[in-house]
Write a protein that holds these residues in place. Structure first.
Motif, mmCIF file in Angstrom:
data_model
loop_
_atom_site.group_PDB
_atom_site.id
_atom_site.type_symbol
_atom_site.label_atom_id
_atom_site.label_comp_id
_atom_site.label_asym_id
_atom_site.label_seq_id
_atom_site.Cartn_x
_atom_site.Cartn_y
_atom_site.Cartn_z
ATOM 1 N N LYS A 131 1.732 9.278 -5.967
ATOM 2 C CA LYS A 131 2.032 10.672 -5.624
ATOM 3 C C LYS A 131 3.139 11.230 -6.511
ATOM 4 C CE LYS A 131 0.449 10.619 -0.856
ATOM 5 N NZ LYS A 131 0.841 10.653 0.565
ATOM 6 N N ILE A 167 0.847 -1.201 0.000
ATOM 7 C CA ILE A 167 0.000 0.000 0.000
ATOM 8 C C ILE A 167 0.879 1.247 0.000
ATOM 9 C CG2 ILE A 167 -1.631 1.363 1.367
ATOM 10 C CD1 ILE A 167 -2.889 -1.327 2.233
ATOM 11 N N SER A 168 1.909 1.240 0.834
ATOM 12 C CA SER A 168 2.822 2.381 0.908
ATOM 13 C C SER A 168 3.509 2.618 -0.437
ATOM 14 C CB SER A 168 3.858 2.134 2.001
ATOM 15 O OG SER A 168 4.789 3.176 2.031
ATOM 16 N N TYR A 178 -3.310 12.945 -6.227
ATOM 17 C CA TYR A 178 -3.567 13.413 -4.872
ATOM 18 C C TYR A 178 -4.193 12.256 -4.098
ATOM 19 C CZ TYR A 178 -5.717 15.421 -0.815
ATOM 20 O OH TYR A 178 -6.083 15.659 0.479
ATOM 21 N N LEU A 179 -3.551 11.876 -3.027
ATOM 22 C CA LEU A 179 -4.069 10.795 -2.192
ATOM 23 C C LEU A 179 -4.072 11.243 -0.742
ATOM 24 C CD1 LEU A 179 -2.104 7.725 -3.578
ATOM 25 C CD2 LEU A 179 -4.471 8.304 -4.035
ATOM 26 N N GLU A 227 -3.858 10.404 3.113
ATOM 27 C CA GLU A 227 -3.152 9.358 3.838
ATOM 28 C C GLU A 227 -4.147 8.269 4.246
ATOM 29 O OE1 GLU A 227 0.121 8.723 4.513
ATOM 30 O OE2 GLU A 227 0.431 10.363 3.100
ATOM 31 N N PHE A 228 -3.739 7.044 4.082
ATOM 32 C CA PHE A 228 -4.588 5.914 4.455
ATOM 33 C C PHE A 228 -3.750 4.901 5.203
ATOM 34 C CE2 PHE A 228 -6.076 1.565 3.599
ATOM 35 C CZ PHE A 228 -7.336 1.642 4.166
ATOM 36 N N THR A 229 -4.210 4.565 6.368
ATOM 37 C CA THR A 229 -3.573 3.512 7.150
ATOM 38 C C THR A 229 -4.569 2.363 7.250
ATOM 39 O OG1 THR A 229 -2.370 5.161 8.428
ATOM 40 C CG2 THR A 229 -2.508 2.944 9.355
ATOM 41 N N GLN A 274 1.017 4.113 -2.904
ATOM 42 C CA GLN A 274 0.750 5.513 -2.571
ATOM 43 C C GLN A 274 1.907 6.411 -3.025
ATOM 44 O OE1 GLN A 274 0.100 5.113 1.665
ATOM 45 N NE2 GLN A 274 -2.119 5.256 1.433
ATOM 46 N N LYS A 275 3.133 6.016 -2.725
ATOM 47 C CA LYS A 275 4.297 6.824 -3.095
ATOM 48 C C LYS A 275 4.427 6.936 -4.609
ATOM 49 C CE LYS A 275 6.925 5.871 1.064
ATOM 50 N NZ LYS A 275 7.994 5.089 1.671
#
Length: 160
Positions: free
Chosen positions: A13, A5-6, A18-19, A21-23, A9-10
């Motif tokens: 971006k 997921i990380s 535009y994202l 933050e999601f944990t 996301q990176k």
């Protein structure tokens, strides 16, 4: 998987997306000793926790539950590996942990074994490990749903 997921996301971006933050949520069931097996059987569609993610891992299980789950796993293994596995037909309704282990070894080998032989075989193959064994008080105890899911998951993941 948090790392995946990380990474996504990176990457997005960097590409200008535009994202927010999601944990990912951490569910209580993920702390269970049986979670590694549950994760596998859930991924195969053999376990469902409903909206509350309740899987009953600590609840007593019966022989039919064990037999059904293991037979489905062996059927899926046949598709995955092309190997042949024995259908289990004789786990008693009031199954004990020893019945579960002996049945699993039979399904994998087609050989009838006593408990000690089955334990040795499954341990040698890496299918029974400390996570499982530390949750066995007595081999004559009734297995929990967690025992069944853990063993079934390990068989599917590591058998061959």
């Amino acid at each position: 998987n948090r790392e995946a997921i990380s990474w996504v996301q990176k990457t997005l971006k960097k590409q200008g997306a535009y994202l927010a933050e999601f944990t990912p949520p951490h569910m209580e069931v993920m702390d269970s000793w049986a979670y590694p097996g549950l994760k596998v059987v859930r991924g195969l569609g053999l376990a469902g926790g409903g909206y509350n993610n309740y899987y009953g891992l600590d609840e007593a299980a019966n022989g039919w539950t064990a037999q059904s789950c293991l037979n489905v796993i062996f059927g899926l293994l046949e598709l995955k590996t092309g190997g042949a596995y024995e259908e289990i037909t004789d786990i008693p309704e009031n199954a004990k942990l020893s019945d579960l282990v002996v049945a699993a070894a039979f399904g994998l080998t087609g050989e009838h074994m006593i408990l000690e032989e089955a334990l040795s075989y499954l341990t040698e193959k890496g299918l029974l490990d400390a996570a499982f064994l530390t949750h066995v008080g007595n081999w004559q105890d009734v297995p929990t749903v967690g025992h069944i899911y853990y063993l079934a998951g390990m068989i599917y993941e590591k058998a061959f």
